[in-house]
Design an enzyme around this catalytic site. Sequence first.
Site, PDB file in Angstrom:
ATOM      1  N   ASP A   1       7.477  -1.018  -4.508  1.00 31.29           N
ATOM      2  CA  ASP A   1       6.117  -0.576  -4.799  1.00 31.29           C
ATOM      3  C   ASP A   1       5.947  -0.379  -6.300  1.00 31.29           C
ATOM      4  O   ASP A   1       6.913  -0.071  -7.015  1.00 31.29           O
ATOM      5  CB  ASP A   1       5.827   0.755  -4.101  1.00 31.29           C
ATOM      6  CG  ASP A   1       5.257   0.582  -2.697  1.00 31.29           C
ATOM      7  OD1 ASP A   1       4.934  -0.559  -2.305  1.00 31.29           O
ATOM      8  OD2 ASP A   1       5.131   1.600  -1.982  1.00 31.29           O
TER       9      ASP A   1
ATOM     10  N   HIS B   1      10.767   6.964  -6.380  1.00 28.62           N
ATOM     11  CA  HIS B   1       9.461   6.587  -5.841  1.00 28.62           C
ATOM     12  C   HIS B   1       8.484   7.730  -6.120  1.00 28.62           C
ATOM     13  O   HIS B   1       8.550   8.776  -5.490  1.00 28.62           O
ATOM     14  CB  HIS B   1       9.598   6.342  -4.337  1.00 28.62           C
ATOM     15  CG  HIS B   1       8.446   5.629  -3.728  1.00 28.62           C
ATOM     16  ND1 HIS B   1       8.472   5.152  -2.436  1.00 28.62           N
ATOM     17  CD2 HIS B   1       7.227   5.295  -4.202  1.00 28.62           C
ATOM     18  CE1 HIS B   1       7.335   4.567  -2.153  1.00 28.62           C
ATOM     19  NE2 HIS B   1       6.555   4.648  -3.209  1.00 28.62           N
TER      20      HIS B   1
ATOM     21  N   LYS C   1       0.685  -7.163   1.737  1.00 32.77           N
ATOM     22  CA  LYS C   1       2.103  -7.282   1.378  1.00 32.77           C
ATOM     23  C   LYS C   1       2.855  -8.205   2.330  1.00 32.77           C
ATOM     24  O   LYS C   1       3.930  -8.715   1.986  1.00 32.77           O
ATOM     25  CB  LYS C   1       2.763  -5.905   1.382  1.00 32.77           C
ATOM     26  CG  LYS C   1       2.386  -5.033   0.196  1.00 32.77           C
ATOM     27  CD  LYS C   1       2.631  -3.558   0.415  1.00 32.77           C
ATOM     28  CE  LYS C   1       4.012  -3.223   0.916  1.00 32.77           C
ATOM     29  NZ  LYS C   1       4.224  -1.748   0.979  1.00 32.77           N
TER      30      LYS C   1
END
Length: 333
Positions: free
Chosen positions: A119, A257, A103
């Site tokens: 993400d 998330h 990343k």
Amino acid sequence: MTMTVEKRIEADVTVSHEGVERAYVTFLAGNKDYWMLVVGLAKGLRKVKSAYPLVVATLPDVPEEHRQILVDQGCIIRDIEPVYPPENTTGYSMAYYVINYSKLRIWEFVEYEKMIYLDGDIQVFKNIDHLFDTPRGYLYAVKDCFCEVSWSKTPQYKIGYCQQSPEKVTWPVESLGAPPPVYFNAGMLVFGPNLVTYEDLLRVVQITTPTYFAEQDFLNIYFRDIYKPIPSTYNLVMAMLWRHPEHIDLDQISVVHYCANGSKPWKFDEAEEHMDREDIKMLVKKWWEIYEDSSLDYKNFVETESKLNPVTATLASKKLVGDVLTSLAPSAA
């Protein structure tokens, strides 16, 4: 009276798109079904009427058929090469975390002045484009929660301390010294790509001993001096629902998330701890509603927009034949 970063974001930021290159970015690796997450994220951004594209930082092991699915969903594919840290002799919280160091490549995407990293196991339920207007020179992210067993090796977990509710357990300065720096969850980041920063990240990672939470630990150390917390509404970590419910109003949440064990919608497991909660099942259902909504498929969305807003449709069509179908050369610095 000085306004906090959180209040400034929510109260005073206005959106200006003219002459500014901005994009959302996510990361994809492997040949499994993780592409589904990116499709869900792309459709979620369309549902909330985001004005900006989704770039997918893609490792070489992502199959061509998965790439084509993402292109068909309006994503911009950006090929990257893996980043490998030094050998880790202590192990990671999850074995696959090692690939997440890749990343770091997103800091090389300097064709964009500002990016929001998300993400793949994240869904956006409210428009967050205003975060692109946060002041430059900082990295913005949401504070993490230390209450789950995955943090069991940390001093925070061992004494029951969590930065989400520091008033519950006071940090014992006498025995442990100064409190640890504020620690963010790296599943959502607001940052400015920069080649100097990018090259330094790759240099420093090679001389930094890997730790339990891999690139998240590394980013927290590297950006410690310029990190600015933003409210949990921008990255609701699932554990907050049962660990700190007093801080959560689901009606106000912009970003969810799905990082708790069993919570990932495409392989939801109600047998896992806490997954029988009604709020969890509701959030999983909302993810699937977006994923299965054919009106949010890129082609259908553009056709609908062409009827409602011809100018928007023209811009989207240009993107389809220009930017989206262009896969940039891989980064191998």
